[in-house]
Enzyme design. Structure first.
Site, PDB file in Angstrom:
ATOM      1  N   ASN A 108       0.853  -1.196   0.000  1.00 31.80           N
ATOM      2  CA  ASN A 108       0.000   0.000   0.000  1.00 31.80           C
ATOM      3  C   ASN A 108       0.886   1.242   0.000  1.00 31.80           C
ATOM      4  OD1 ASN A 108      -2.419   1.610   0.440  1.00 31.80           O
ATOM      5  ND2 ASN A 108      -1.777   1.831   2.570  1.00 31.80           N
ATOM      6  N   HIS A 110       0.792   5.116   1.363  1.00 30.84           N
ATOM      7  CA  HIS A 110       0.045   5.993   2.270  1.00 30.84           C
ATOM      8  C   HIS A 110       0.703   7.376   2.269  1.00 30.84           C
ATOM      9  CE1 HIS A 110      -2.596   7.070   5.547  1.00 30.84           C
ATOM     10  NE2 HIS A 110      -1.551   7.668   6.099  1.00 30.84           N
ATOM     11  N   VAL A 150      -4.772  -1.561  10.080  1.00 26.90           N
ATOM     12  CA  VAL A 150      -4.788  -0.538   9.025  1.00 26.90           C
ATOM     13  C   VAL A 150      -3.508   0.312   9.093  1.00 26.90           C
ATOM     14  CG1 VAL A 150      -6.017   1.471   8.083  1.00 26.90           C
ATOM     15  CG2 VAL A 150      -7.307  -0.462   8.985  1.00 26.90           C
TER      16      VAL A 150
HETATM   17  C1  GAR Z   1      -2.879   9.031  -2.770  1.00 30.38           C
HETATM   18  O1  GAR Z   1      -2.365  10.174  -2.140  1.00 30.38           O
HETATM   19  C2  GAR Z   1      -2.724   7.815  -1.887  1.00 30.38           C
HETATM   20  O2  GAR Z   1      -1.521   7.812  -1.164  1.00 30.38           O
HETATM   21  C3  GAR Z   1      -3.887   7.972  -0.967  1.00 30.38           C
HETATM   22  O3  GAR Z   1      -4.942   8.425  -1.801  1.00 30.38           O
HETATM   23  C4  GAR Z   1      -4.397   9.131  -2.918  1.00 30.38           C
HETATM   24  C5  GAR Z   1      -4.904   8.480  -4.183  1.00 30.38           C
HETATM   25  O4  GAR Z   1      -4.552   9.223  -5.311  1.00 30.38           O
HETATM   26  N1  GAR Z   1      -4.186   6.748  -0.294  1.00 30.38           N
HETATM   27  C6  GAR Z   1      -4.652   6.695   0.948  1.00 30.38           C
HETATM   28  O5  GAR Z   1      -4.914   7.681   1.614  1.00 30.38           O
HETATM   29  C7  GAR Z   1      -4.854   5.299   1.495  1.00 30.38           C
HETATM   30  N2  GAR Z   1      -4.923   5.337   2.928  1.00 30.38           N
HETATM   31  P1  GAR Z   1      -4.522   8.565  -6.762  1.00 30.38           P
HETATM   32  O6  GAR Z   1      -5.889   7.917  -7.008  1.00 30.38           O
HETATM   33  O7  GAR Z   1      -4.315   9.729  -7.670  1.00 30.38           O
HETATM   34  O8  GAR Z   1      -3.406   7.572  -6.833  1.00 30.38           O
END
Ligand code: GAR
Length: 210
Positions: A108, A110, A150
């Protein structure tokens, strides 16, 4: 060749970083074989289509139970011969049973330096809102293996990013993506596929050259 599934929910810029890395030949021994979206209108699905990558939509709410959802996702991954699952902006918490059966094969990204601003409720823009509310001067991104806790699995890579005085959640999110997420995630995927990641009791490291 490891078949990679990328799980998405939104715009898919991290998926795009993986597609770009693949097209530049930077993911030796890995191929994005499937994109799974929790959201039928995710921009990530258009990115997958443009790159000729097969995709599927699977929504937790379309299943009567967590078990039924986990079984459907597990079956989809197995049918496609998947060896690595990448959560790239995937906003559904994976069922525990799936985390266990795919242990050490799910990573993942984050958008913070774990253990800051992570865990349930910290996702997407909310992470950057929390970082700005706290007044931190440095934030960043983390790539980690997924466990039942998580954002609690073994850390693979982290990169720090400076916070600017006039940042909004949106400008900070963009800088963290550009400087950290889009760099770390393709590198970690490439390392995984090439067998360069070494599990340790307190995380995962990139192996030194043998
Ligand atoms: C990214 O910043 C990712 O790190 C975050 O959501 C965004 C998705 O952007 N993920 C989380 O917060 C998971 N806990 P994207 O769809 O443009 O890749």
């Amino acid at each position: 060749m490891i078949h990679i599934a990328v799980l998405v929910s939104g715009g898919g810029t991290n998926l795009q970083a993986l597609i770009d890395a693949q097209q530049a030949g930077k993911i030796e021994n890995g191929r994005i074989a499937l994109v799974v979206s929790s959201n039928p209108t995710a921009g990530a699905l258009e990115r997958a289509a443009r790159a000729n990558i097969p995709s599927a939509v699977l929504r937790r709410r379309d299943f009567g139970s967590t078990d039924a959802y986990a079984q459907a996702l597990d079956a989809l991954l197995r049918e496609n011969g998947i060896g690595l699952v990448v959560l790239a902006g995937f906003m559904t918490v994976l069922p525990d049973s799936l985390c266990r059966s795919w242990e050490n094969r799910i990573i993942n990204v984050h958008p913070s330096l774990i253990p800051s601003f992570c865990g349930e409720g910290y996702y997407g823009l909310r992470v950057h809102e929390a970082a700005l509310a706290k007044g931190v001067k440095v934030t960043g991104a983390t790539v980690h293996f997924v466990s039942e806790v998580v954002d609690g699995g073994a850390i693979i890579a982290q990169k720090a990013v400076d916070v600017a005085d006039d940042d909004t959640p949106e400008t900070l999110q963009r800088r963290v993506m550009e400087q950290a997420e889009w760099v770390l995630l393709p590198q970690a995927v490439s390392d995984f596929c090439a067998g360069r990641l070494q599990q340790r009791s307190n995380g995962a490291n990139r192996k030194e050259k043998e």
